[in-house]
Write a protein that holds these residues in place. Structure first.
Motif, short mmCIF file in Angstrom:
data_model
loop_
_atom_site.label_atom_id
_atom_site.label_comp_id
_atom_site.label_asym_id
_atom_site.label_seq_id
_atom_site.Cartn_x
_atom_site.Cartn_y
_atom_site.Cartn_z
N ALA A 113 -4.06 10.47 -6.02
CA ALA A 113 -4.43 9.12 -5.59
C ALA A 113 -3.23 8.19 -5.66
O ALA A 113 -2.95 7.41 -4.73
CB ALA A 113 -5.57 8.60 -6.44
N ILE A 114 -2.49 8.27 -6.76
CA ILE A 114 -1.31 7.41 -6.93
C ILE A 114 -0.29 7.69 -5.82
O ILE A 114 0.24 6.78 -5.19
CB ILE A 114 -0.69 7.62 -8.32
CG1 ILE A 114 -1.68 7.22 -9.42
CG2 ILE A 114 0.61 6.82 -8.46
CD1 ILE A 114 -1.28 7.72 -10.81
N ASP A 115 -0.04 8.97 -5.59
CA ASP A 115 0.96 9.35 -4.59
C ASP A 115 0.57 8.87 -3.20
O ASP A 115 1.43 8.46 -2.40
CB ASP A 115 1.14 10.87 -4.58
CG ASP A 115 1.82 11.39 -5.85
OD1 ASP A 115 2.37 10.55 -6.59
OD2 ASP A 115 1.77 12.60 -6.09
N SER A 116 -0.73 8.90 -2.90
CA SER A 116 -1.16 8.47 -1.56
C SER A 116 -0.91 6.97 -1.36
O SER A 116 -0.50 6.54 -0.27
CB SER A 116 -2.64 8.78 -1.35
OG SER A 116 -3.48 7.98 -2.18
N VAL A 156 1.44 5.17 -2.94
CA VAL A 156 2.89 5.01 -2.82
C VAL A 156 3.34 5.37 -1.41
O VAL A 156 4.15 4.66 -0.79
CB VAL A 156 3.63 5.89 -3.86
CG1 VAL A 156 5.14 5.83 -3.64
CG2 VAL A 156 3.29 5.46 -5.28
N SER A 157 2.79 6.46 -0.88
CA SER A 157 3.18 6.91 0.47
C SER A 157 2.75 5.95 1.57
O SER A 157 3.34 5.93 2.65
CB SER A 157 2.57 8.29 0.75
OG SER A 157 3.08 9.25 -0.16
N ALA A 158 1.73 5.12 1.28
CA ALA A 158 1.29 4.12 2.27
C ALA A 158 2.39 3.10 2.55
O ALA A 158 2.37 2.42 3.58
CB ALA A 158 0.02 3.43 1.80
N GLY A 159 3.31 2.96 1.61
CA GLY A 159 4.49 2.13 1.85
C GLY A 159 4.35 0.64 1.64
O GLY A 159 4.94 -0.14 2.41
N PRO A 160 3.64 0.18 0.61
CA PRO A 160 3.67 -1.26 0.34
C PRO A 160 5.07 -1.65 -0.11
O PRO A 160 5.84 -0.81 -0.59
CB PRO A 160 2.66 -1.42 -0.80
CG PRO A 160 2.68 -0.11 -1.51
CD PRO A 160 2.88 0.93 -0.42
N ILE A 205 5.61 5.79 -9.36
CA ILE A 205 5.98 4.97 -8.21
C ILE A 205 7.43 5.26 -7.82
O ILE A 205 7.74 5.53 -6.65
CB ILE A 205 5.80 3.47 -8.52
CG1 ILE A 205 4.33 3.13 -8.76
CG2 ILE A 205 6.37 2.62 -7.38
CD1 ILE A 205 4.11 1.72 -9.26
N LYS A 206 8.31 5.19 -8.80
CA LYS A 206 9.72 5.40 -8.52
C LYS A 206 10.02 6.85 -8.15
O LYS A 206 10.93 7.12 -7.35
CB LYS A 206 10.56 4.98 -9.73
CG LYS A 206 10.67 3.48 -9.88
CD LYS A 206 11.27 2.86 -8.63
CE LYS A 206 11.53 1.39 -8.77
NZ LYS A 206 12.02 0.81 -7.50
N ALA A 207 9.26 7.78 -8.73
CA ALA A 207 9.46 9.19 -8.37
C ALA A 207 9.07 9.44 -6.93
O ALA A 207 9.64 10.30 -6.25
CB ALA A 207 8.65 10.07 -9.31
N GLY A 208 8.07 8.67 -6.43
CA GLY A 208 7.57 8.88 -5.08
C GLY A 208 8.35 8.15 -4.01
O GLY A 208 8.42 8.61 -2.86
N SER A 209 8.96 7.01 -4.35
CA SER A 209 9.70 6.23 -3.34
C SER A 209 10.66 5.27 -4.03
O SER A 209 10.23 4.43 -4.82
CB SER A 209 8.74 5.45 -2.45
OG SER A 209 9.46 4.58 -1.59
N GLY A 236 -10.53 4.50 -5.41
CA GLY A 236 -10.33 3.48 -4.39
C GLY A 236 -8.99 3.56 -3.70
O GLY A 236 -8.62 2.67 -2.92
N ALA A 237 -8.24 4.63 -3.94
CA ALA A 237 -6.91 4.77 -3.34
C ALA A 237 -6.99 4.77 -1.81
O ALA A 237 -6.14 4.17 -1.13
CB ALA A 237 -6.24 6.05 -3.84
#
Length: 529
Positions: A386-389, A391-395, A428-432, A353-354
């Motif tokens: 999926a997780i990275d996508s 995170v990248s969406a920027g919530p 999460i923290k690794a991505g942003s 569902g990402a």
């Protein structure tokens, strides 16, 4: 026999104490019952003190500061023998329980008896000294180490825990049990300590019923109590009735008012689900009355079978392509400045569902550019892409709840993996560095304080910024039972501790849920980052 403690009160004037005698019993079953009695006394549902008297099936227990180095053999060997090693909250280090050893667990309110902890422990020692004397064995205290001794050999041990002035755990006296398992450990953390039993010291095999009768009599004498026998089944029934009662601080008013009705009507018209309704959130009346809600996407059917959650289980429908836009329009109509979105777990979808989460973020940004966005996501089965996508969406905030301590995962959320959840939070923290990481736990499921503290340490190590702690409330008789209701001041204590440990923002209280005061927590967190 020691004369340090004497009691000459007539039996008729003594306090009544419920006395529960068990056959040889599994440790964890009795441990669980102890904690249920403890909770009933803390909540003042049960007035009487209670004493358990029993023998255990073979087990090693390790106290709260116990060192596994004092277990001298591989745990694999014990597993082959069917013997567990159980980490418990009592004082002391490692010890062994087994058939032929008599164990007494007084669950006693020291505030009512005006006893201090030292006096209470001395009374437990006195009971064992007197029982030994009944069988011709001279036992005594040791100036350096608690328990009772026959010369240099240890005959009986003590390990207690205390919560809210109420004791549990207790004493263990070797009557006729095998001493071989003690050679597999450093008993009570003491190296080169020899153990003994009343049967060895007296030169005859002691009858366990005689030993039980002796200990019962001396418990009455030393603690100046009157034992009233209660069948274990009757006690369990009584505790079950107690657990159905909710304390006063968990009573809430039914929702009403024009804003509540307007919010409910809007959600109905748009065909949107909310976690407020689907998960039977206790705050939904308050939130709807204030014109807020947490949107639930990807349908109302979850592919997992978590035993704490009220969301319906089963085979979900395919994702609705228009749902992200409808969420954005509803949030705009409601005038939300901060939007919280979660989902059911969709293990049937390749990305969990990402993609739908990313689309929701995009639609809200298009419709409400200034709104804050918080996502509460499942674990995506550890799918890193999926997780990275997401995170990248920027919530602004990405929340994933660990829910409970690892020991309870098998019973509470059997398809989840604790380490996988920690890895998601770390990613999460690794991505942003700009996305606030958030997680939460329910309390009251049977967790121990040291287990909660370890989870908080793990969350901080994973980079978690914000923490929520709330009371677990059993949605129905089909769900896992509440083991205890924490008082509001206990939640206050956990909030203060978590902040001192390093969390940027913490919400902790009986009614706290993942989205409780979400915007306020986010603002507090970014002020600390």
């Amino acid at each position: 026999m020691s004369g340090r403690i004497t009691n000459s009160n007539p039996k008729t004037g003594r306090r009544k104490c419920l006395f529960v005698s068990f056959e040889v019993s599994p440790y964890q079953e009795v441990w669980r019952l102890q904690k249920q009695v403890l909770e009933a006394k803390i909540q003042r549902w049960l007035d009487e003190d209670v004493i358990f008297l029993l023998e255990h099936e073979p087990v090693f227990t390790l106290g709260r500061r116990g060192n596994r180095d004092n277990l001298l053999i591989p745990e694999e060997f014990l597993a082959e023998q069917g013997i567990d090693v159980v980490h418990v909250e009592r004082g002391g280090d490692i010890t062994y329980h087994g058939p032929g050893q008599l164990v007494a667990y007084p669950i006693s309110d020291l505030r009512r008896t005006a006893s201090g902890v030292v006096e209470f422990v001395e009374r437990l020692e006195e009971v064992m000294i007197r029982v030994a004397a009944d069988f011709g064995v001279h036992a005594e205290r040791n100036a350096k180490n608690r328990g009772v001794w026959v010369g240099p050999k240890k005959l009986g041990s003590i390990g207690i825990a205390i919560r809210h002035g109420i004791t549990y755990h207790g004493l263990a006296l070797n009557i006729r049990n095998s001493l071989e398992p003690f050679s597999w450990i450093n008993p009570c953390g003491l190296q080169n300590t020899m153990m003994t039993s009343i049967s060895i010291e007296s030169g005859r095999m002691i009858d366990m019923e005689e030993a039980r009768a002796s200990m019962s009599r001396h418990l009455e004498e030393v603690f100046s109590i009157r034992l009233k026998s209660v069948n274990p089944r009757v006690l369990r029934h009584r505790l079950g009735v107690c657990r159905k009662r909710k304390p006063d601080w968990l009573r809430i008013r039914l929702p009403s008012g024009p804003v509540f009705s307007k919010t409910r009507a809007l959600l109905t018209e748009t065909g949107l689900h909310t976690v407020c309704d689907e998960a039977l959130c206790p705050n939904r009346g308050k939130c709807f009355s204030e014109g807020t809600a947490t949107f639930l996407i990807l349908g109302d059917r979850c592919t997992r079978n978590c035993r704490f959650c009220a969301v319906k289980k089963g085979s979900p429908l395919p994702p609705d392509p228009d749902e992200p836009a409808r969420v954005a329009r509803a949030a705009s109509t409601m005038g939300l400045e901060y939007v919280v979105v979660t989902s059911v777990t969709r293990d049937d979808l390749p990305d969990g569902g990402a993609r739908e989460f990313c689309q929701v973020v995009h639609e809200i940004r298009q419709t409400m550019p200034e709104a804050g966005i918080e996502l509460l996501v499942p674990d995506f089965q550890g799918n890193e892409e999926a997780i990275d996508s997401v995170v990248s969406a920027g919530p602004h905030v990405l929340n994933h709840n660990v829910e409970t301590v690892p020991r309870l995962y098998r019973d509470v959320r059997p398809k989840a993996v604790y380490q996988r959840s920690l890895e998601l939070l770390a990613r999460i923290k690794a991505g942003s560095k700009d996305v606030v990481a958030k997680s939460g736990l329910m309390l009251g499921l049977g967790e121990e304080e040291y287990e909660v503290e370890k989870v908080l340490e793990d969350l901080l190590e994973a980079g978690c910024d914000v923490l929520t702690l709330g009371q677990y409330l059993q949605p129905s008789s089909q769900h896992v039972r509440v083991q205890r209701y924490l008082r509001p001041e206990e939640f206050d204590k956990w909030r203060d501790k978590a902040l001192c440990m390093g969390f940027k923002a913490v919400a902790s209280g009986p009614f706290v849920r993942s989205s409780y005061k979400a915007r306020e927590l986010y603002q507090n967190a970014i002020g600390q980052i």
